[in-house]
Scaffold this motif. Structure first.
Motif, PDB file in Angstrom:
ATOM      1  N   LYS A 158       0.826  -1.204   0.000  1.00 35.60           N
ATOM      2  CA  LYS A 158       0.000   0.000   0.000  1.00 35.60           C
ATOM      3  C   LYS A 158       0.862   1.256   0.000  1.00 35.60           C
ATOM      4  O   LYS A 158       0.552   2.239  -0.679  1.00 35.60           O
ATOM      5  N   LYS A 159       1.933   1.211   0.771  1.00 35.68           N
ATOM      6  CA  LYS A 159       2.835   2.363   0.836  1.00 35.68           C
ATOM      7  C   LYS A 159       3.512   2.589  -0.511  1.00 35.68           C
ATOM      8  O   LYS A 159       3.622   3.733  -0.983  1.00 35.68           O
ATOM      9  N   SER A 160       3.945   1.500  -1.154  1.00 30.51           N
ATOM     10  CA  SER A 160       4.590   1.606  -2.460  1.00 30.51           C
ATOM     11  C   SER A 160       3.598   2.093  -3.518  1.00 30.51           C
ATOM     12  O   SER A 160       3.933   2.892  -4.396  1.00 30.51           O
ATOM     13  N   TRP A 161       2.369   1.590  -3.442  1.00 31.10           N
ATOM     14  CA  TRP A 161       1.333   2.011  -4.404  1.00 31.10           C
ATOM     15  C   TRP A 161       1.068   3.513  -4.287  1.00 31.10           C
ATOM     16  O   TRP A 161       0.987   4.211  -5.292  1.00 31.10           O
ATOM     17  N   ALA A 162       0.930   3.988  -3.050  1.00 36.31           N
ATOM     18  CA  ALA A 162       0.674   5.415  -2.841  1.00 36.31           C
ATOM     19  C   ALA A 162       1.830   6.271  -3.335  1.00 36.31           C
ATOM     20  O   ALA A 162       1.628   7.353  -3.896  1.00 36.31           O
ATOM     21  N   LYS A 213       7.786  -0.558 -12.220  1.00 41.17           N
ATOM     22  CA  LYS A 213       9.081  -1.105 -11.783  1.00 41.17           C
ATOM     23  C   LYS A 213       9.468  -0.572 -10.414  1.00 41.17           C
ATOM     24  O   LYS A 213       9.983  -1.304  -9.569  1.00 41.17           O
ATOM     25  N   LEU A 214       9.200   0.716 -10.206  1.00 42.17           N
ATOM     26  CA  LEU A 214       9.505   1.300  -8.898  1.00 42.17           C
ATOM     27  C   LEU A 214       8.641   0.654  -7.806  1.00 42.17           C
ATOM     28  O   LEU A 214       9.109   0.382  -6.699  1.00 42.17           O
ATOM     29  N   PHE A 215       7.364   0.408  -8.141  1.00 43.58           N
ATOM     30  CA  PHE A 215       6.465  -0.245  -7.200  1.00 43.58           C
ATOM     31  C   PHE A 215       6.993  -1.629  -6.843  1.00 43.58           C
ATOM     32  O   PHE A 215       7.087  -1.986  -5.662  1.00 43.58           O
ATOM     33  N   GLU A 216       7.332  -2.423  -7.852  1.00 47.65           N
ATOM     34  CA  GLU A 216       7.803  -3.793  -7.606  1.00 47.65           C
ATOM     35  C   GLU A 216       9.138  -3.807  -6.877  1.00 47.65           C
ATOM     36  O   GLU A 216       9.364  -4.629  -5.972  1.00 47.65           O
ATOM     37  N   SER A 217      10.033  -2.898  -7.257  1.00 48.58           N
ATOM     38  CA  SER A 217      11.363  -2.849  -6.638  1.00 48.58           C
ATOM     39  C   SER A 217      11.246  -2.539  -5.144  1.00 48.58           C
ATOM     40  O   SER A 217      11.907  -3.167  -4.310  1.00 48.58           O
ATOM     41  N   TYR A 218      10.384  -1.577  -4.832  1.00 50.11           N
ATOM     42  CA  TYR A 218      10.180  -1.211  -3.421  1.00 50.11           C
ATOM     43  C   TYR A 218       9.615  -2.408  -2.641  1.00 50.11           C
ATOM     44  O   TYR A 218      10.065  -2.714  -1.529  1.00 50.11           O
ATOM     45  N   CYS A 219       8.652  -3.080  -3.225  1.00 54.15           N
ATOM     46  CA  CYS A 219       8.032  -4.232  -2.561  1.00 54.15           C
ATOM     47  C   CYS A 219       9.025  -5.374  -2.372  1.00 54.15           C
ATOM     48  O   CYS A 219       9.104  -5.990  -1.302  1.00 54.15           O
ATOM     49  N   ASN A 220       9.764  -5.684  -3.422  1.00 56.10           N
ATOM     50  CA  ASN A 220      10.722  -6.795  -3.357  1.00 56.10           C
ATOM     51  C   ASN A 220      11.817  -6.540  -2.336  1.00 56.10           C
ATOM     52  O   ASN A 220      12.359  -7.474  -1.744  1.00 56.10           O
ATOM     53  N   GLU A 221      12.146  -5.274  -2.147  1.00 59.65           N
ATOM     54  CA  GLU A 221      13.218  -4.931  -1.211  1.00 59.65           C
ATOM     55  C   GLU A 221      12.771  -5.072   0.237  1.00 59.65           C
ATOM     56  O   GLU A 221      13.523  -5.537   1.087  1.00 59.65           O
ATOM     57  N   LEU A 222      11.520  -4.711   0.528  1.00 58.24           N
ATOM     58  CA  LEU A 222      11.062  -4.653   1.919  1.00 58.24           C
ATOM     59  C   LEU A 222      10.136  -5.792   2.327  1.00 58.24           C
ATOM     60  O   LEU A 222       9.990  -6.080   3.516  1.00 58.24           O
TER      61      LEU A 222
END
Length: 606
Positions: A423-427, A451-460
């Motif tokens: 949710k945080k990445s989506w926002a 890509k930014l959304f997925e990268s943020y999610c995959n990292e955290l």
């Protein structure tokens, strides 16, 4: 009646010395007989909870030595000598007996002994000093119950009588005429103790063999009793002990005697008898299993309850008592194993008391804790291989239920944790663009946002099927936005094609998202089965050794044991084969391509 030694005396003790090891401790009453009151029809045997608690803590195989005999014959003194003491159990110098009920030496001591196969075994030894038999003030029914009770609960029964014996000195050994009147013995295995006869104050010339002498003299008094002893105790020993050789005043206070003040021949005979008893000390068995603390306490409680149900000695069914104990011990072992597993798994929660772990780590810790309780479980359970097979099924079923609850908890927490990140990445990377209505104007901009959304999610995120499902959920939201903009003509054909290709790739990932989890689970199951088989095999070897050690082991018992042992391993294989089939079925279902989502036209989910 003399009073027990003071705490100081008990701690230091009056050592017997020689080759008999000194054991520190003090006596504690195990049980007593309560005379009937106005409200009771007959007397009752009362157990001491403190003594039972001491025994319950014992996890080694037990050897129980009961010292029984007529009052005022030095019975309690010999029980003390078994601990390397002159003092300890109270000694009586008056006409009336001293010991009332049964006392045990506390703490029960450890003894390491070498077996016939060359291996060593550690056992815990309990010494019991019983109330004197044939005391004139003793209730006759209680005297019979006491004798039968000591016979049933002991693994070595030391019977202390006058060396030049007559009818009165044989006392309760007359019960040997027909023990079937009092005890219904099991079909297989030993249940009666090893018999040791002590002929006290033997002043005649020592015979070549005391055992032959005893049987010959007893036959003259009671031939039936002699036949009974031969029938039920085919292997027993008889020791003659000459008089202590000390003055009457010392005899009245033997707890204060010094070994060098006693007749040397008497001392040597005592040492020889004690060493022989310990060198041939059998364990207490239930079929092919050894009794430990909890099983012995349950057995004692059952026998006492049975004896308390009638004024006279009732028929004790050893088979029924054993079955009751085996089931009780198994349920206690299962309960303890489950409690320990759940307590261990609970430690995996973080500071916020949440269980959110990578599944590989979860399976690793589950396997570790289950291995620990499996070892504990197989150490505690008793019974035949056929019974063990049933207990394994019960434990595995309970563990599976408990594991399922932890799996559900971990999955729920993983979903909650990963969803917050998504949710945080989506926002941050997509919703802000949707609000400006310019996310899909250009191909590069759209791709970069996702890509930014997925990268943020995959990292955290904690990588897991739950994380993949959440990303897939937000992918659906993303595609809904694409579809909406397509309807409004705000997206070009090239971008639509690119996004669709990405969607096809993502769908394939969704199909396979649980494969790693399934592989980990199958590997865990494989290791669990290996652990079960290893523990079961060790238990089988232990039971086989117990059968060999028992004097009455029969070929029929060995053959049935072999069949049941094989069935135990078949049961373990069946349990894990069924679990593996369920996993493979789930894995096959995942291979079916997931249908594409149906997008709701004209709606942008923000």
């Amino acid at each position: 009646m003399t009073s027990p030694s003071s705490d100081h005396d008990i701690k230091t003790g009056n050592k017997f010395g020689r080759e008999i090891e000194f054991r520190e401790g003090s006596p504690i009453q195990l049980l007593r007989y309560s005379e009937k009151t106005e409200n009771e029809k007959f007397g009752q045997i009362v157990l001491n909870p403190k003594a039972l608690d001491i025994i319950k803590e014992i996890n080694e195989p037990l050897a129980i030595i009961s010292v029984v005999g007529s009052y005022r014959r030095g019975k309690s003194w010999f029980a003390n000598v078994l601990h390397g003491h002159h003092d300890g159990f109270a000694l009586g110098a008056k006409v009336e007996g001293c010991t009332r009920g049964i006392y045990m030496w506390s703490p029960p001591f450890k003894l390491i002994s070498k077996q016939h196969d060359g291996k060593t075994i550690q056992k815990r030894v309990i010494i019991l000093d019983s109330e004197g038999i044939d005391d004139p003030s003793q209730d006759e029914n209680w005297a019979t119950k006491l004798f039968i009770l000591c016979l049933v609960i002991s693994s070595t029964f030391v019977y202390n009588i006058n060396g030049i014996f007559g009818r009165d000195d044989i006392g309760k050994l007359h019960l040997m005429t027909d023990l079937s009147k009092f005890i219904q013995e099991p079909e297989n295995g030993d249940f009666l103790p090893r018999l040791v006869i002590l002929l006290r104050d033997f002043i005649l010339e020592s015979p070549t063999c005391f055992k032959d002498y005893f049987l010959e003299q007893m036959k003259k008094i009671n031939a039936e009793a002699t036949m009974g002893i031969k029938k039920f105790f085919y292997d027993f020993d008889v020791y003659g002990l000459s008089p202590p050789g000390c003055k009457k005043k010392m005899l009245q206070h033997m707890e204060e005697a010094k070994t060098n003040e006693l007749d040397e021949e008497f001392v040597e005979e005592v040492v020889n008898a004690v060493e022989s008893i310990y060198s041939q000390l059998p364990l207490k068995y239930i079929g092919s299993s050894t009794m430990q603390g909890i099983s012995f306490v349950k057995f004692l409680e059952n026998v006492v309850e049975r004896m308390n149900s009638s004024e006279t000695s009732t028929l004790l069914s050893i088979t029924s008592e054993y079955e009751s104990i085996i089931q009780f011990v198994a349920q206690e072992a299962i309960k303890e194993s489950i409690d320990r597993y759940e307590k261990s798994m609970s430690t995996l929660r973080n500071e916020e008391e949440k269980l959110q772990m990578h599944w590989k780590e979860f399976d690793k810790m589950h396997l570790k804790y289950k291995s620990e309780i499996n070892k504990l479980f197989f150490e505690k359970i008793i019974g035949s291989p056929a019974q063990l097979s049933n207990f394994v099924k019960q434990l595995n079923g309970e563990i599976s239920k408990s594991e399922k609850r932890f799996i559900e908890e971990n999955s729920k927490e993983l979903t909650t944790f990963n969803k917050k990140i998504a949710k945080k990445s989506w926002a941050r990377h997509i919703k802000i663009k949707l609000d400006k209505n310019d996310l899909f104007r250009y191909k590069e901009e759209s791709q970069e946002a996702w890509k930014l959304f997925e990268s943020y999610c995959n990292e955290l995120m904690i990588k897991s099927p739950e994380a993949d499902e959440i990303i897939a959920l937000f992918k659906n939201r993303y595609m809904a936005a694409v579809d909406h903009n397509k309807q409004l003509g705000k997206i070009n054909a090239e971008l639509t094609k690119t996004i669709q290709e990405e969607e096809d790739k993502k769908s394939q990932l969704i199909i396979c998202m649980n494969e790693e989890r399934l592989r980990s689970k199958i590997e865990t199951l494989k290791k669990e089965r290996e652990e079960y088989e290893r523990n079961a095999n060790n238990k089988i070897l232990e039971l086989q050794a117990n059968i060999e050690r028992q004097r009455r082991s029969q070929e029929e018992m060995k053959q049935r044991f072999a069949v049941e042992s094989n069935n135990l391993f078949v049961t373990i294989k069946q349990i894990y084969d069924e679990l593996k089939k369920e996993i493979e079925k789930l894995q096959n279902e995942k291979q079916i391509k997931k249908p594409k989502p149906k997008w709701k036209i004209g709606c942008v989910i923000t």
